[in-house]
Design an enzyme around this catalytic site. Structure first.
Site, PDB file in Angstrom:
ATOM      1  N   GLY A  12       0.898  -1.277   0.145  1.00  0.00           N
ATOM      2  CA  GLY A  12      -0.093   0.031  -0.221  1.00  0.00           C
ATOM      3  C   GLY A  12       0.846   1.594  -0.127  1.00  0.00           C
ATOM      4  N   ASN A  14       1.969   3.052  -2.740  1.00  0.00           N
ATOM      5  CA  ASN A  14       1.361   3.992  -3.426  1.00  0.00           C
ATOM      6  C   ASN A  14       0.072   4.591  -2.926  1.00  0.00           C
ATOM      7  OD1 ASN A  14       2.948   4.337  -6.125  1.00  0.00           O
ATOM      8  ND2 ASN A  14       2.845   2.344  -5.917  1.00  0.00           N
ATOM      9  N   ARG A  66     -14.732 -14.261 -11.986  1.00  0.00           N
ATOM     10  CA  ARG A  66     -14.370 -12.497 -11.858  1.00  0.00           C
ATOM     11  C   ARG A  66     -15.499 -11.617 -12.029  1.00  0.00           C
ATOM     12  NH1 ARG A  66     -10.069 -12.204 -15.723  1.00  0.00           N
ATOM     13  NH2 ARG A  66      -8.845 -12.654 -14.086  1.00  0.00           N
ATOM     14  N   ARG A  96      -5.311  -8.160  -9.171  1.00  0.00           N
ATOM     15  CA  ARG A  96      -6.237  -8.993  -9.898  1.00  0.00           C
ATOM     16  C   ARG A  96      -6.570  -8.210 -11.119  1.00  0.00           C
ATOM     17  NH1 ARG A  96      -9.864 -12.688  -7.938  1.00  0.00           N
ATOM     18  NH2 ARG A  96     -11.473 -11.852  -9.249  1.00  0.00           N
ATOM     19  N   ASN A 112      -4.317   2.712 -13.117  1.00  0.00           N
ATOM     20  CA  ASN A 112      -3.260   1.651 -12.398  1.00  0.00           C
ATOM     21  C   ASN A 112      -1.915   2.043 -12.655  1.00  0.00           C
ATOM     22  OD1 ASN A 112      -2.430  -0.887 -11.551  1.00  0.00           O
ATOM     23  ND2 ASN A 112      -1.938  -1.541 -13.658  1.00  0.00           N
ATOM     24  N   HIS A 114       2.193   0.776 -13.080  1.00  0.00           N
ATOM     25  CA  HIS A 114       2.897  -0.362 -13.361  1.00  0.00           C
ATOM     26  C   HIS A 114       4.345  -0.117 -13.482  1.00  0.00           C
ATOM     27  CE1 HIS A 114       3.567  -4.100 -15.262  1.00  0.00           C
ATOM     28  NE2 HIS A 114       4.637  -3.600 -16.015  1.00  0.00           N
ATOM     29  N   VAL A 149      -3.944  -6.478 -20.336  1.00  0.00           N
ATOM     30  CA  VAL A 149      -3.090  -6.353 -19.025  1.00  0.00           C
ATOM     31  C   VAL A 149      -2.063  -5.164 -19.468  1.00  0.00           C
ATOM     32  CG1 VAL A 149      -1.502  -7.658 -18.081  1.00  0.00           C
ATOM     33  CG2 VAL A 149      -3.547  -8.840 -18.763  1.00  0.00           C
ATOM     34  N   ASP A 150      -2.264  -4.173 -18.679  1.00  0.00           N
ATOM     35  CA  ASP A 150      -1.365  -3.108 -18.690  1.00  0.00           C
ATOM     36  C   ASP A 150      -1.364  -2.405 -20.030  1.00  0.00           C
ATOM     37  OD1 ASP A 150      -0.581  -3.715 -16.142  1.00  0.00           O
ATOM     38  OD2 ASP A 150       0.856  -5.113 -16.770  1.00  0.00           O
ATOM     39  N   GLU A 179       7.508   6.314  -8.598  1.00  0.00           N
ATOM     40  CA  GLU A 179       6.120   5.826  -8.461  1.00  0.00           C
ATOM     41  C   GLU A 179       5.212   6.661  -7.203  1.00  0.00           C
ATOM     42  OE1 GLU A 179       4.955   1.646  -8.151  1.00  0.00           O
ATOM     43  OE2 GLU A 179       6.521   1.043  -8.941  1.00  0.00           O
TER      44      GLU A 179
HETATM   45  C1  GRF Z   1       4.147  -1.255  -7.341  1.00  0.00           C
HETATM   46  O1  GRF Z   1       5.630  -1.666  -7.717  1.00  0.00           O
HETATM   47  C2  GRF Z   1       3.318  -1.096  -8.453  1.00  0.00           C
HETATM   48  O2  GRF Z   1       4.026  -0.558  -9.593  1.00  0.00           O
HETATM   49  C3  GRF Z   1       2.739  -2.316  -8.764  1.00  0.00           C
HETATM   50  O3  GRF Z   1       2.817  -3.039  -7.499  1.00  0.00           O
HETATM   51  C4  GRF Z   1       3.569  -2.408  -6.618  1.00  0.00           C
HETATM   52  C5  GRF Z   1       2.759  -2.083  -5.535  1.00  0.00           C
HETATM   53  O4  GRF Z   1       3.157  -1.410  -4.487  1.00  0.00           O
HETATM   54  N1  GRF Z   1       1.529  -2.461  -9.646  1.00  0.00           N
HETATM   55  P1  GRF Z   1       2.547  -0.954  -3.376  1.00  0.00           P
HETATM   56  O5  GRF Z   1       1.542  -1.904  -2.586  1.00  0.00           O
HETATM   57  O6  GRF Z   1       1.725   0.452  -3.611  1.00  0.00           O
HETATM   58  O7  GRF Z   1       3.540  -0.660  -2.137  1.00  0.00           O
END
Ligand code: GRF
Length: 205
Positions: A12, A14, A66, A96, A112, A114, A149-150, A179
């Site tokens: 968590g 981010n 899903r 997911r 999202n 990545h 996906v992405d 990030e």
């Molecule tokens: C990050 O590296 C993000 O880019 C990827 O999963 C990781 C999540 O990290 N999608 P956090 O849970 O936000 O610390």
């Protein structure tokens, strides 16, 4: 005011960066709900400490279904006023794939992060993929979620140089620092209605 729903599965960090930016009034948004698909996600404690409501919707029992899981996610979002009209759903380490119905319901309202410069190195272990490929630069990408996906339209990217001495852990740490800047910035731009989408192309401003 934009209502935010944040979906997590683990650490968590981010999510924390986004919530702290909101608290510092850098993002004009209301953090309505944090949803985790795992009861042991560390991010749940962080959200609660920051005074944000949390819900757990375990995905373990929905592995073959899903659509049903996504419908339950949508219900929680709507219950917390994260709607197609005034909501934004941030996937922040949510492990997911979002199904096509939920993507359609929240068209261009799910984003999202990545840890690579997409379209290079989508999927799992993006940092390791970049290192093993021998790329000179990698980074992170914030993008809208589509049914692949992405693969959705790219909002913002930040680059990180790969050094000779890098290990996956060291590189991941440098990418993560970027990030934490990029994700709040993207949410801020969305909240200020500065992101215009036209097909795959995005203009900011
Ligand atoms: C990050 O590296 C993000 O880019 C990827 O999963 C990781 C999540 O990290 N999608 P956090 O849970 O936000 O610390």
């Amino acid at each position: 005011m934009l209502n935010l729903g944040i979906l997590i599965s683990g650490r968590g960090s981010n999510m924390e960066a986004i919530l702290k930016s909101i608290q510092k009034k850098k993002i004009p948004a209301n953090p309505a709900i944090v949803i985790s698909n795992r009861p042991d996600a560390r991010g749940l404690d962080i959200a609660q400490r920051l005074g944000v409501k949390t819900e757990i919707l375990e995905s373990r029992n929905f592995d073959g279904n899903r659509k049903e899981y996504d419908e339950k996610i949508a219900k929680i979002l709507v219950k917390n006023k994260v709607t197609q009209r005034n909501g934004l759903v941030c996937l922040a380490g949510f492990m997911r794939i979002i199904g096509p119905e939920l993507v359609r319901k929240y068209k261009n309202r799910i984003i999202n992060i990545h840890p690579s410069l997409l379209p290079s190195f989508p999927g799992l272990d993006a940092q390791r993929q970049a290192l093993e490929y021998g790329a000179r630069y990698t980074g992170c990408t914030i993008h809208f979620v589509d049914s692949g996906v992405d693969s959705g339209p790219i909002i913002l990217q930040k680059t990180v140089e790969i050094k000779k001495t890098d290990t996956v852990e060291v590189l991941s740490r440098r990418i993560l620092a970027k990030e934490h800047v990029a994700y709040p910035e993207a949410v801020r731009l969305f909240a200020l209605k500065k992101i215009k989408v036209s097909g795959r192309r995005i203009t900011i401003g």
